[in-house]
Write a protein that holds these residues in place. Structure first.
Motif, PDB file in Angstrom:
ATOM      1  N   GLY A 138       0.811  -1.209   0.000  1.00 34.13           N
ATOM      2  CA  GLY A 138       0.000   0.000   0.000  1.00 34.13           C
ATOM      3  C   GLY A 138       0.844   1.257   0.000  1.00 34.13           C
ATOM      4  N   THR A 139       1.942   1.243   0.759  1.00 37.17           N
ATOM      5  CA  THR A 139       2.836   2.405   0.790  1.00 37.17           C
ATOM      6  C   THR A 139       3.515   2.603  -0.552  1.00 37.17           C
ATOM      7  OG1 THR A 139       3.224   2.028   3.155  1.00 37.17           O
ATOM      8  CG2 THR A 139       4.784   3.443   2.008  1.00 37.17           C
ATOM      9  N   VAL A 140       3.936   1.508  -1.186  1.00 33.71           N
ATOM     10  CA  VAL A 140       4.552   1.604  -2.510  1.00 33.71           C
ATOM     11  C   VAL A 140       3.567   2.204  -3.510  1.00 33.71           C
ATOM     12  CG1 VAL A 140       5.462   0.258  -4.439  1.00 33.71           C
ATOM     13  CG2 VAL A 140       6.182  -0.274  -2.117  1.00 33.71           C
ATOM     14  N   ILE A 141       2.322   1.749  -3.456  1.00 35.48           N
ATOM     15  CA  ILE A 141       1.299   2.283  -4.363  1.00 35.48           C
ATOM     16  C   ILE A 141       1.087   3.775  -4.117  1.00 35.48           C
ATOM     17  CG2 ILE A 141      -1.138   2.152  -4.972  1.00 35.48           C
ATOM     18  CD1 ILE A 141      -1.033  -0.831  -4.348  1.00 35.48           C
ATOM     19  N   MET A 142       1.083   4.168  -2.845  1.00 31.61           N
ATOM     20  CA  MET A 142       0.906   5.577  -2.516  1.00 31.61           C
ATOM     21  C   MET A 142       2.046   6.418  -3.071  1.00 31.61           C
ATOM     22  SD  MET A 142       0.431   7.309   1.241  1.00 31.61           S
ATOM     23  CE  MET A 142       2.083   6.824   1.763  1.00 31.61           C
ATOM     24  N   PHE A 143       3.275   5.921  -2.945  1.00 28.47           N
ATOM     25  CA  PHE A 143       4.425   6.654  -3.480  1.00 28.47           C
ATOM     26  C   PHE A 143       4.330   6.794  -5.001  1.00 28.47           C
ATOM     27  CE2 PHE A 143       7.285   5.249   0.288  1.00 28.47           C
ATOM     28  CZ  PHE A 143       6.752   6.270   1.052  1.00 28.47           C
ATOM     29  N   ILE A 144       3.962   5.707  -5.668  1.00 25.77           N
ATOM     30  CA  ILE A 144       3.900   5.735  -7.141  1.00 25.77           C
ATOM     31  C   ILE A 144       2.766   6.640  -7.614  1.00 25.77           C
ATOM     32  CG2 ILE A 144       3.461   4.321  -9.181  1.00 25.77           C
ATOM     33  CD1 ILE A 144       4.894   2.035  -7.774  1.00 25.77           C
ATOM     34  N   ASN A 145       1.639   6.604  -6.913  1.00 25.47           N
ATOM     35  CA  ASN A 145       0.532   7.491  -7.285  1.00 25.47           C
ATOM     36  C   ASN A 145       0.912   8.957  -7.095  1.00 25.47           C
ATOM     37  OD1 ASN A 145      -1.103   5.322  -7.941  1.00 25.47           O
ATOM     38  ND2 ASN A 145      -2.079   5.238  -5.932  1.00 25.47           N
ATOM     39  N   ARG A 146       1.679   9.237  -6.048  1.00 20.80           N
ATOM     40  CA  ARG A 146       2.098  10.615  -5.820  1.00 20.80           C
ATOM     41  C   ARG A 146       3.142  11.058  -6.853  1.00 20.80           C
ATOM     42  NH1 ARG A 146       2.178  14.501  -1.756  1.00 20.80           N
ATOM     43  NH2 ARG A 146       0.175  13.543  -1.250  1.00 20.80           N
ATOM     44  N   SER A 147       4.060  10.152  -7.184  1.00 23.23           N
ATOM     45  CA  SER A 147       5.101  10.500  -8.146  1.00 23.23           C
ATOM     46  C   SER A 147       5.485   9.249  -8.940  1.00 23.23           C
ATOM     47  CB  SER A 147       6.330  11.066  -7.418  1.00 23.23           C
ATOM     48  OG  SER A 147       7.333  11.402  -8.331  1.00 23.23           O
ATOM     49  N   PRO A 148       4.931   9.055 -10.132  1.00 19.65           N
ATOM     50  CA  PRO A 148       5.205   7.836 -10.915  1.00 19.65           C
ATOM     51  C   PRO A 148       6.681   7.613 -11.215  1.00 19.65           C
ATOM     52  CG  PRO A 148       3.323   9.014 -11.821  1.00 19.65           C
ATOM     53  CD  PRO A 148       3.936   9.914 -10.786  1.00 19.65           C
ATOM     54  N   THR A 149       7.448   8.688 -11.314  1.00 22.76           N
ATOM     55  CA  THR A 149       8.869   8.514 -11.646  1.00 22.76           C
ATOM     56  C   THR A 149       9.666   7.912 -10.490  1.00 22.76           C
ATOM     57  OG1 THR A 149       9.310  10.801 -10.956  1.00 22.76           O
ATOM     58  CG2 THR A 149       8.854  10.417 -13.286  1.00 22.76           C
ATOM     59  N   SER A 150       9.084   7.880  -9.293  1.00 20.14           N
ATOM     60  CA  SER A 150       9.794   7.287  -8.157  1.00 20.14           C
ATOM     61  C   SER A 150       9.995   5.792  -8.344  1.00 20.14           C
ATOM     62  CB  SER A 150       9.035   7.551  -6.855  1.00 20.14           C
ATOM     63  OG  SER A 150       7.758   6.926  -6.877  1.00 20.14           O
ATOM     64  N   ALA A 151       9.220   5.184  -9.241  1.00 21.79           N
ATOM     65  CA  ALA A 151       9.365   3.748  -9.494  1.00 21.79           C
ATOM     66  C   ALA A 151      10.715   3.413 -10.104  1.00 21.79           C
ATOM     67  CB  ALA A 151       8.237   3.253 -10.397  1.00 21.79           C
ATOM     68  N   SER A 152      11.346   4.389 -10.756  1.00 25.00           N
ATOM     69  CA  SER A 152      12.628   4.123 -11.420  1.00 25.00           C
ATOM     70  C   SER A 152      13.828   4.462 -10.551  1.00 25.00           C
ATOM     71  CB  SER A 152      12.713   4.933 -12.719  1.00 25.00           C
ATOM     72  OG  SER A 152      12.678   6.328 -12.432  1.00 25.00           O
ATOM     73  N   LEU A 153      13.600   4.894  -9.323  1.00 19.00           N
ATOM     74  CA  LEU A 153      14.727   5.248  -8.446  1.00 19.00           C
ATOM     75  C   LEU A 153      15.587   4.023  -8.165  1.00 19.00           C
ATOM     76  CD1 LEU A 153      12.908   7.604  -5.905  1.00 19.00           C
ATOM     77  CD2 LEU A 153      14.469   8.270  -7.740  1.00 19.00           C
ATOM     78  N   ARG A 154      16.886   4.215  -8.164  1.00 18.64           N
ATOM     79  CA  ARG A 154      17.822   3.120  -7.941  1.00 18.64           C
ATOM     80  C   ARG A 154      18.667   3.405  -6.707  1.00 18.64           C
ATOM     81  NH1 ARG A 154      19.122  -0.019 -12.694  1.00 18.64           N
ATOM     82  NH2 ARG A 154      17.861   0.601 -14.504  1.00 18.64           N
ATOM     83  N   ASP A 155      19.016   2.359  -5.996  1.00 18.42           N
ATOM     84  CA  ASP A 155      19.891   2.516  -4.838  1.00 18.42           C
ATOM     85  C   ASP A 155      21.343   2.441  -5.289  1.00 18.42           C
ATOM     86  OD1 ASP A 155      20.318  -0.138  -5.399  1.00 18.42           O
ATOM     87  OD2 ASP A 155      19.465  -0.910  -3.539  1.00 18.42           O
ATOM     88  N   SER A 156      22.242   2.346  -4.331  1.00 21.37           N
ATOM     89  CA  SER A 156      23.673   2.346  -4.661  1.00 21.37           C
ATOM     90  C   SER A 156      24.102   1.128  -5.467  1.00 21.37           C
ATOM     91  CB  SER A 156      24.502   2.427  -3.377  1.00 21.37           C
ATOM     92  OG  SER A 156      24.197   1.338  -2.523  1.00 21.37           O
ATOM     93  N   MET A 157      23.301   0.057  -5.447  1.00 17.01           N
ATOM     94  CA  MET A 157      23.603  -1.138  -6.226  1.00 17.01           C
ATOM     95  C   MET A 157      22.812  -1.194  -7.519  1.00 17.01           C
ATOM     96  SD  MET A 157      24.027  -4.089  -3.295  1.00 17.01           S
ATOM     97  CE  MET A 157      22.499  -3.741  -2.457  1.00 17.01           C
ATOM     98  N   GLY A 158      22.164  -0.083  -7.847  1.00 18.72           N
ATOM     99  CA  GLY A 158      21.427  -0.016  -9.094  1.00 18.72           C
ATOM    100  C   GLY A 158      20.097  -0.739  -9.064  1.00 18.72           C
ATOM    101  N   ARG A 159      19.576  -1.041  -7.902  1.00 13.88           N
ATOM    102  CA  ARG A 159      18.334  -1.788  -7.787  1.00 13.88           C
ATOM    103  C   ARG A 159      17.126  -0.854  -7.725  1.00 13.88           C
ATOM    104  NH1 ARG A 159      19.204  -5.224  -2.491  1.00 13.88           N
ATOM    105  NH2 ARG A 159      19.463  -3.075  -1.783  1.00 13.88           N
ATOM    106  N   THR A 160      16.068  -1.202  -8.399  1.00 15.52           N
ATOM    107  CA  THR A 160      14.794  -0.532  -8.230  1.00 15.52           C
ATOM    108  C   THR A 160      14.070  -1.162  -7.055  1.00 15.52           C
ATOM    109  OG1 THR A 160      13.611  -2.065  -9.680  1.00 15.52           O
ATOM    110  CG2 THR A 160      14.665  -0.143 -10.709  1.00 15.52           C
ATOM    111  N   PHE A 161      12.899  -0.617  -6.721  1.00 17.21           N
ATOM    112  CA  PHE A 161      12.143  -1.210  -5.621  1.00 17.21           C
ATOM    113  C   PHE A 161      11.691  -2.618  -5.967  1.00 17.21           C
ATOM    114  CE2 PHE A 161       8.599   0.170  -8.204  1.00 17.21           C
ATOM    115  CZ  PHE A 161       7.570  -0.710  -7.893  1.00 17.21           C
ATOM    116  N   LEU A 162      11.539  -2.917  -7.269  1.00 20.84           N
ATOM    117  CA  LEU A 162      11.164  -4.270  -7.679  1.00 20.84           C
ATOM    118  C   LEU A 162      12.290  -5.259  -7.401  1.00 20.84           C
ATOM    119  CD1 LEU A 162       9.144  -6.160  -9.021  1.00 20.84           C
ATOM    120  CD2 LEU A 162      10.099  -5.507 -11.244  1.00 20.84           C
ATOM    121  N   HIS A 163      13.525  -4.853  -7.636  1.00 21.81           N
ATOM    122  CA  HIS A 163      14.667  -5.706  -7.290  1.00 21.81           C
ATOM    123  C   HIS A 163      14.678  -6.005  -5.792  1.00 21.81           C
ATOM    124  CE1 HIS A 163      16.239  -4.137 -11.184  1.00 21.81           C
ATOM    125  NE2 HIS A 163      16.835  -5.314 -11.243  1.00 21.81           N
ATOM    126  N   VAL A 164      14.457  -4.963  -4.993  1.00 20.33           N
ATOM    127  CA  VAL A 164      14.473  -5.143  -3.538  1.00 20.33           C
ATOM    128  C   VAL A 164      13.367  -6.088  -3.102  1.00 20.33           C
ATOM    129  CG1 VAL A 164      14.213  -3.953  -1.331  1.00 20.33           C
ATOM    130  CG2 VAL A 164      15.522  -2.888  -3.166  1.00 20.33           C
TER     131      VAL A 164
END
Length: 596
Positions: free
Chosen positions: A257-283
């Motif tokens: 639910g929190t992930v959905i809320m973040f994406i609804n607020r800002s769709p581009t946040s789905a492409s954010l990568r961490d220091s290892m290049g992972r998206t939230f889907l990788h995590v």
């Protein structure tokens, strides 16, 4: 009376952390009259003889004011402040007295917050409105009030401080970090007082939104996470020192639910990568959060991140296979936009990764890794750019590494299996010579023979009992030889496991047939019901098989079509049923043959 109290104070001093007499007297917080007139007069006497003791500290750095505040002595706290004011007409002297810190960097105000005494808090703040701003670094009284959920005290600190109060906490945190951990009301207050706290980070680089994203059930409107996000949506793009953004944190704890809320607020946040290049889907894939992976696979607007690769070249499919999660693998495989043949930096595709992940266990045909590899082969997934001989060398090295761990597992499993088959053999042996219905009398023509012999059910019962005993005995032999011949250990263990499981099937059939012979003449429906229920034992033996194929049905149908999927499924099910029920078939066919 005064001398008595003075003597008591001196005695307490001797047993109170080697502090001053005045401090020792105030350490008597357990004393029921510590705030009485007698003790106030005793303090006056000590103070008149040694005024410097008012500022003296014990080995923990506590002053008499610390002790009085910790004990909740309102009158004593007020009296000590008056003594500090009488000692000098300068206000700075009182200010110095109130701002004294112990070794934990705590003032008397901290102790008042600790015990939840709003009266003492108000008294101290009236004496020094800037007291809530101490210490300059570390845990502030307001942070402590938030952590202890003392909302009334928090309001007192804010209103009495004239905006001169500290929001700081330990490890670089602030009061908002503590507030988000305690609920919506406290979070709302802190945000109203100072919304700039949303962008401040602790020592790990975590903002309050990181803390809120890690909490369960915070996706509803008006929740803590929603409050912090609405106060400052820019923190959604603020990472911690590991490069994790709030959306990564929410994915790691499975908060869909929190992930959905973040994406609804800002769709581009789905492409954010961490220091290892992972998206939230990788995590989510790495943490086995099936709900989030399934959500992404069903959401067409997120299809553009399905095949994104991290710094090692792994897609979410690679990571799902590495974790060995069959439900998560099926969710990804069921989306036709998932590309199966992408290679990582090791030049391994999903098929190669699945081959690596198959353990070297002795009974690996039932685990999830084997099912994943089978599914990828069925849908014609391809290998990567690595030479096959190099690939096999690396794979064999991995198998050798697993073999040592597997030997320990085999040792424990064989002990349990041995006990089980010995019990089955013993019970079957006993049932063979204690037949249902008993034996005919000696004066009978066939004296000493079973009374129910000659019937179809009796022949089937004897066959089932015999098979159960023989198969369990063969399982025991297999276990014995597996301990002597290390090179053939796998074969002997597989034989022992199969025969042991089959002996359970035969033993169950013998049990059902025995009851049927006894009950059928007088309670035929009950006898039939028992026979039907007994088949559950055999079906439960392959419960993992049925569950795995139930998960694989939809994604295989999506990839290879309904007809081919049904053909593969029917073949696997028929073969499995024959492997499990061949003793039942043999028992009844043999009983029919003997009757004819």
């Amino acid at each position: 009376m005064i001398s008595k109290h003075f003597s008591t104070c001196l005695q307490l001093w001797c047993h109170s952390w080697m502090g001053s007499p005045l401090t020792g007297a105030l350490y008597s917080m357990w004393w029921p009259y510590g705030d009485s007139d007698g003790f106030l007069r005793s303090v006056d006497i000590i103070h008149s003889r040694a005024k410097h003791l008012l500022f003296a500290q014990n080995k923990n750095g506590d002053t008499p004011l610390h002790c009085a505040a910790r004990a909740g002595m309102f009158r004593m706290v007020s009296h000590l402040i008056s003594l500090a004011r009488d000692e000098s007409t300068s206000v700075n002297r009182v200010k110095e007295f109130l701002e004294m810190e112990n070794k934990l960097k705590e003032t008397a105000l901290h102790h008042a917050v600790h015990i939840g005494d709003n009266g003492i808090v108000k008294l101290l703040m009236e004496a020094n409105s800037e007291l809530a701003s101490f210490p300059k670094s570390g845990t502030s009284p307001l942070y402590l009030a938030m952590l202890l959920e003392e909302d009334i005290i928090a309001e007192t600190l804010y209103s009495a401080s004239n905006m001169k109060l500290s929001y700081s906490g330990p490890n670089g945190q602030n009061a908002l970090h503590a507030a988000v951990l305690r609920g919506r009301e406290l979070t709302k207050k802190i945000l109203e007082w100072n919304s700039d706290l949303t962008a401040q980070t602790d020592e790990s680089g975590s903002t309050p939104l990181h803390f809120a994203a890690a909490m369960v059930g915070q996706s509803l409107r008006g929740s803590v996470c929603c409050q912090v996000l609405e106060a400052n949506s820019a923190t959604l793009y603020q990472s911690d020192h590991n490069g994790l953004f709030p959306i990564h944190v929410a994915a790691s704890v499975g908060e869909r639910g929190t992930v959905i809320m973040f994406i609804n607020r800002s769709p581009t946040s789905a492409s954010l990568r961490d220091s290892m290049g992972r998206t939230f889907l990788h995590v989510a894939a790495e943490k086995k959060k099936v709900g989030i992976v399934s959500f992404v696979c069903r959401n067409r607007s997120l299809s553009w991140i399905l095949n994104m690769q991290d710094n090692d070249g792994n897609t979410a499919l690679h990571l799902a296979i590495q974790t060995g999660s069959l439900p998560m693998f099926c969710a990804l495989l069921g989306n036709r936009q998932i590309r199966l043949n992408l290679s990582n930096k090791k030049r391994q595709t999903a098929l190669d990764t699945s081959q690596y992940k198959i353990p070297s266990g002795f009974f690996d045909d039932q685990n999830s890794e084997a099912r994943i590899h089978f599914a990828l082969k069925v849908i014609s997934a391809r290998s990567g750019g690595c030479r096959r001989d190099h690939f096999e060398d690396n794979y064999n090295d991995q198998l050798k590494h697993y073999e040592k761990e597997e030997l320990a597992k085999v040792k424990d499993s064989t002990q349990t299996l041995c006990i089980a088959v010995v019990l089955i053999a013993t019970m079957t042996f006993g049932a063979t010579f204690a037949l249902p219905g008993g034996y005919r009398a000696d004066e009978h023509t066939n004296g000493g023979t079973p009374t129910l012999s000659g019937s179809y059910a009796f022949d089937a019962f004897i066959t089932a009992s015999t098979l159960s005993f023989i198969l369990s005995a063969m399982s025991i032999v297999g276990l014995i030889y597996s301990g002597y011949y290390s090179r053939s250990r796998r074969i002997y263990l597989l034989v022992a496991l199969h025969f042991g499981a089959t002996s359970v099937t035969c033993f169950t059939a013998a049990f059902a047939l025995g009851l049927y012979m006894v009950l059928a003449p007088v309670a035929h429906k009950s006898a039939v019901t028992i026979c039907v229920i007994s088949t559950l034992v055999v079906l439960c033996n392959k419960i993992e098989f049925w569950l795995n194929w139930a998960l694989l049905t939809r994604p295989l149908c999506t990839r290879i079509g309904l007809i081919r999927m049904l053909a593969i499924l029917a073949t696997r099910i028929i073969c499995n049923l024959l492997m499990e029920f061949w003793p039942i078939i043999f028992i009844f066919v043999w009983a029919t043959y003997t009757r004819n």
